[in-house]
Design an enzyme around this catalytic site. Sequence first.
Site, PDB file in Angstrom:
ATOM      1  N   ALA A 197       0.820  -1.221   0.000  1.00  0.00           N
ATOM      2  CA  ALA A 197       0.000   0.000   0.000  1.00  0.00           C
ATOM      3  C   ALA A 197       0.851   1.267   0.000  1.00  0.00           C
ATOM      4  O   ALA A 197       0.310   2.372   0.112  1.00  0.00           O
ATOM      5  CB  ALA A 197      -0.937  -0.010   1.199  1.00  0.00           C
ATOM      6  N   GLY A 236       1.619   3.133  -5.915  1.00  0.00           N
ATOM      7  CA  GLY A 236       0.836   2.669  -7.062  1.00  0.00           C
ATOM      8  C   GLY A 236      -0.600   2.242  -6.775  1.00  0.00           C
ATOM      9  O   GLY A 236      -1.367   2.936  -6.103  1.00  0.00           O
ATOM     10  N   GLY A 243      -1.804  -0.246  -4.984  1.00  0.00           N
ATOM     11  CA  GLY A 243      -2.111  -0.564  -3.587  1.00  0.00           C
ATOM     12  C   GLY A 243      -2.446   0.689  -2.800  1.00  0.00           C
ATOM     13  O   GLY A 243      -3.406   0.715  -2.013  1.00  0.00           O
ATOM     14  N   SER A 301      -2.224 -10.370 -13.250  1.00  0.00           N
ATOM     15  CA  SER A 301      -1.896  -9.550 -14.423  1.00  0.00           C
ATOM     16  C   SER A 301      -2.250 -10.341 -15.680  1.00  0.00           C
ATOM     17  O   SER A 301      -2.238 -11.585 -15.664  1.00  0.00           O
ATOM     18  CB  SER A 301      -0.393  -9.252 -14.429  1.00  0.00           C
ATOM     19  OG  SER A 301      -0.006  -8.778 -15.702  1.00  0.00           O
ATOM     20  N   TYR A 315       8.220 -13.264 -14.048  1.00  0.00           N
ATOM     21  CA  TYR A 315       7.076 -12.436 -13.629  1.00  0.00           C
ATOM     22  C   TYR A 315       5.758 -13.105 -14.042  1.00  0.00           C
ATOM     23  O   TYR A 315       4.828 -13.239 -13.245  1.00  0.00           O
ATOM     24  CB  TYR A 315       7.191 -11.042 -14.251  1.00  0.00           C
ATOM     25  CG  TYR A 315       6.010 -10.150 -13.921  1.00  0.00           C
ATOM     26  CD1 TYR A 315       5.789  -9.717 -12.610  1.00  0.00           C
ATOM     27  CD2 TYR A 315       5.101  -9.758 -14.902  1.00  0.00           C
ATOM     28  CE1 TYR A 315       4.696  -8.917 -12.292  1.00  0.00           C
ATOM     29  CE2 TYR A 315       4.008  -8.958 -14.596  1.00  0.00           C
ATOM     30  CZ  TYR A 315       3.816  -8.532 -13.291  1.00  0.00           C
ATOM     31  OH  TYR A 315       2.728  -7.748 -12.972  1.00  0.00           O
TER      32      TYR A 315
HETATM   33  N1  LIG Z   1       1.324  -1.321 -13.090  1.00  0.00           N
HETATM   34  C1  LIG Z   1       0.794  -2.160 -13.978  1.00  0.00           C
HETATM   35  O1  LIG Z   1       0.609  -1.825 -15.186  1.00  0.00           O
HETATM   36  C2  LIG Z   1       0.371  -3.527 -13.567  1.00  0.00           C
HETATM   37  C3  LIG Z   1      -0.200  -4.375 -14.542  1.00  0.00           C
HETATM   38  C4  LIG Z   1      -0.610  -5.657 -14.155  1.00  0.00           C
HETATM   39  C5  LIG Z   1      -0.471  -6.056 -12.830  1.00  0.00           C
HETATM   40  N2  LIG Z   1       0.117  -5.218 -11.902  1.00  0.00           N
HETATM   41  C6  LIG Z   1       0.228  -5.702 -10.504  1.00  0.00           C
HETATM   42  O2  LIG Z   1      -0.236  -4.698  -9.641  1.00  0.00           O
HETATM   43  C7  LIG Z   1       0.360  -4.881  -8.347  1.00  0.00           C
HETATM   44  C8  LIG Z   1       0.797  -3.539  -7.788  1.00  0.00           C
HETATM   45  O3  LIG Z   1       1.843  -3.028  -8.596  1.00  0.00           O
HETATM   46  P1  LIG Z   1       2.032  -1.475  -8.923  1.00  0.00           P
HETATM   47  O4  LIG Z   1       1.956  -1.334 -10.388  1.00  0.00           O
HETATM   48  O5  LIG Z   1       1.184  -0.648  -8.055  1.00  0.00           O
HETATM   49  O6  LIG Z   1       3.591  -1.296  -8.570  1.00  0.00           O
HETATM   50  P2  LIG Z   1       4.384  -0.422  -7.488  1.00  0.00           P
HETATM   51  O7  LIG Z   1       3.984   1.008  -7.570  1.00  0.00           O
HETATM   52  O8  LIG Z   1       5.803  -0.770  -7.707  1.00  0.00           O
HETATM   53  O9  LIG Z   1       3.893  -1.026  -6.101  1.00  0.00           O
HETATM   54  C9  LIG Z   1       4.322  -2.297  -5.685  1.00  0.00           C
HETATM   55  C10 LIG Z   1       4.110  -2.417  -4.198  1.00  0.00           C
HETATM   56  O10 LIG Z   1       4.568  -3.728  -3.769  1.00  0.00           O
HETATM   57  C11 LIG Z   1       5.398  -3.551  -2.647  1.00  0.00           C
HETATM   58  N3  LIG Z   1       6.381  -4.615  -2.459  1.00  0.00           N
HETATM   59  C12 LIG Z   1       7.392  -4.948  -3.295  1.00  0.00           C
HETATM   60  N4  LIG Z   1       8.121  -5.934  -2.740  1.00  0.00           N
HETATM   61  C13 LIG Z   1       7.554  -6.218  -1.541  1.00  0.00           C
HETATM   62  C14 LIG Z   1       7.855  -7.118  -0.494  1.00  0.00           C
HETATM   63  N5  LIG Z   1       8.936  -7.933  -0.537  1.00  0.00           N
HETATM   64  N6  LIG Z   1       7.064  -7.137   0.601  1.00  0.00           N
HETATM   65  C15 LIG Z   1       6.008  -6.308   0.696  1.00  0.00           C
HETATM   66  N7  LIG Z   1       5.682  -5.409  -0.250  1.00  0.00           N
HETATM   67  C16 LIG Z   1       6.451  -5.379  -1.352  1.00  0.00           C
HETATM   68  C17 LIG Z   1       6.094  -2.214  -2.888  1.00  0.00           C
HETATM   69  O11 LIG Z   1       6.649  -1.739  -1.665  1.00  0.00           O
HETATM   70  P3  LIG Z   1       7.927  -0.725  -1.624  1.00  0.00           P
HETATM   71  O12 LIG Z   1       7.357   0.656  -1.701  1.00  0.00           O
HETATM   72  O13 LIG Z   1       8.567  -1.040  -0.315  1.00  0.00           O
HETATM   73  O14 LIG Z   1       8.798  -1.070  -2.797  1.00  0.00           O
HETATM   74  C18 LIG Z   1       4.910  -1.389  -3.389  1.00  0.00           C
HETATM   75  O15 LIG Z   1       4.124  -0.929  -2.320  1.00  0.00           O
HETATM   76  C19 LIG Z   1       1.487  -5.903  -8.535  1.00  0.00           C
HETATM   77  O16 LIG Z   1       1.056  -7.151  -8.046  1.00  0.00           O
HETATM   78  C20 LIG Z   1       1.659  -5.978 -10.046  1.00  0.00           C
HETATM   79  O17 LIG Z   1       2.096  -7.246 -10.473  1.00  0.00           O
HETATM   80  C21 LIG Z   1       0.529  -3.973 -12.247  1.00  0.00           C
END
Ligand SMILES: NC(=O)c1ccc[n+]([C@@H]2O[C@H](COP(=O)([O-])OP(=O)(O)OC[C@H]3O[C@@H](n4cnc5c(N)ncnc54)[C@H](OP(=O)(O)O)[C@@H]3O)[C@@H](O)[C@H]2O)c1
Length: 281
Positions: free
Chosen positions: A12, A15, A17, A140, A165
């Site tokens: 959270a 992005g 979350g 995804s 991934y």
């Molecule tokens: N963005 C897209 O286009 C897209 C498309 C399809 C699916 N998704 C999915 O959407 C979800 C959220 O991604 P997002 O795009 O919002 O990316 P993001 O902005 O990079 O956010 C990812 C979040 O996951 C956390 N995280 C990473 N490693 C972790 C760990 N070891 N333990 C706990 N938390 C951890 C990060 O925390 P930190 O701040 O500490 O790094 C951050 O809060 C993911 O599951 C991703 O696969 C995204």
Amino acid sequence: MNSSDVIIVTGASSGIGKATAEALAKTGARIVLACRSPSRGEAALAEITRSSRCERVELMQLDLASFASVRAFARCFAERYDRLSCLINNAGVITRERQFSEDGYELQFAVNHLGHFLLTTELLPLLTESAPARVVTVSSGAHKIGRIDFDDINLDRRYTVFGAYARSKLANVLFTRELARRIRGSGVTANSLHPGGVATNFSIDRETGAGSRIMRTVSLFMSSPEKGAETPVYLATSPDVAGISGEYFVKKRRRKPSQRALDDTLARRLWEESERITGGR
Ligand SMILES: NC(=O)c1ccc[n+]([C@@H]2O[C@H](COP(=O)([O-])OP(=O)(O)OC[C@H]3O[C@@H](n4cnc5c(N)ncnc54)[C@H](OP(=O)(O)O)[C@@H]3O)[C@@H](O)[C@H]2O)c1
């Protein structure tokens, strides 16, 4: 959702979350931000509290790359709360090179799938006691090209960033379907989703701030995190999906996932292997 509801959102701090937690905070439910980085978590907590005008938001530390951290989080959560209405398994990583979790597993599989598997199974008794309750897992569209080889769980033979991934995101859909099968009739539902292409910090290196030039360019054409949060928020709150379980959603609509994601034998095997690896229930 009302003031007695408690929702956990993993990842959270950033992005999708963060936007999901912010939208849910406005419903009056109590929100727990499950974040890896204390500093990014604190910043998100301050921002969400300010923008939602909700004081009922709390930060708890969770590193999904560590089974010990996941167990500590679940223990601590159960000590503080006697209810869990919804668990949103959102956190995710995409790494530039092959990396490993604290427990020695390929990092994307470990964080995106194994950590969430363990978190969900640890919290399942509380979810069941709190029924009706929901588990929402952010997968995804990339799951469509994912494959799982249980004889090469750490991808020693063949590693590509995107292959790893996609495998973890296929695991999200399979896990959701098997979870739904196992908890059928309990009042707890489980669904997964693709949030669309969303401009977030995904694929940006947290240490250096470096990201691929392609991703930075592509992100100009992507949706906002608020838009990306629409389907997880819908699955967490809408009465329309109250009795629906084991399904995969895109843009708030049920969609058929890939053929491999519909393989029940694979889903069962993944559950058993994940249980063995995590030593979970
Ligand atoms: N963005 C897209 O286009 C897209 C498309 C399809 C699916 N998704 C999915 O959407 C979800 C959220 O991604 P997002 O795009 O919002 O990316 P993001 O902005 O990079 O956010 C990812 C979040 O996951 C956390 N995280 C990473 N490693 C972790 C760990 N070891 N333990 C706990 N938390 C951890 C990060 O925390 P930190 O701040 O500490 O790094 C951050 O809060 C993911 O599951 C991703 O696969 C995204």
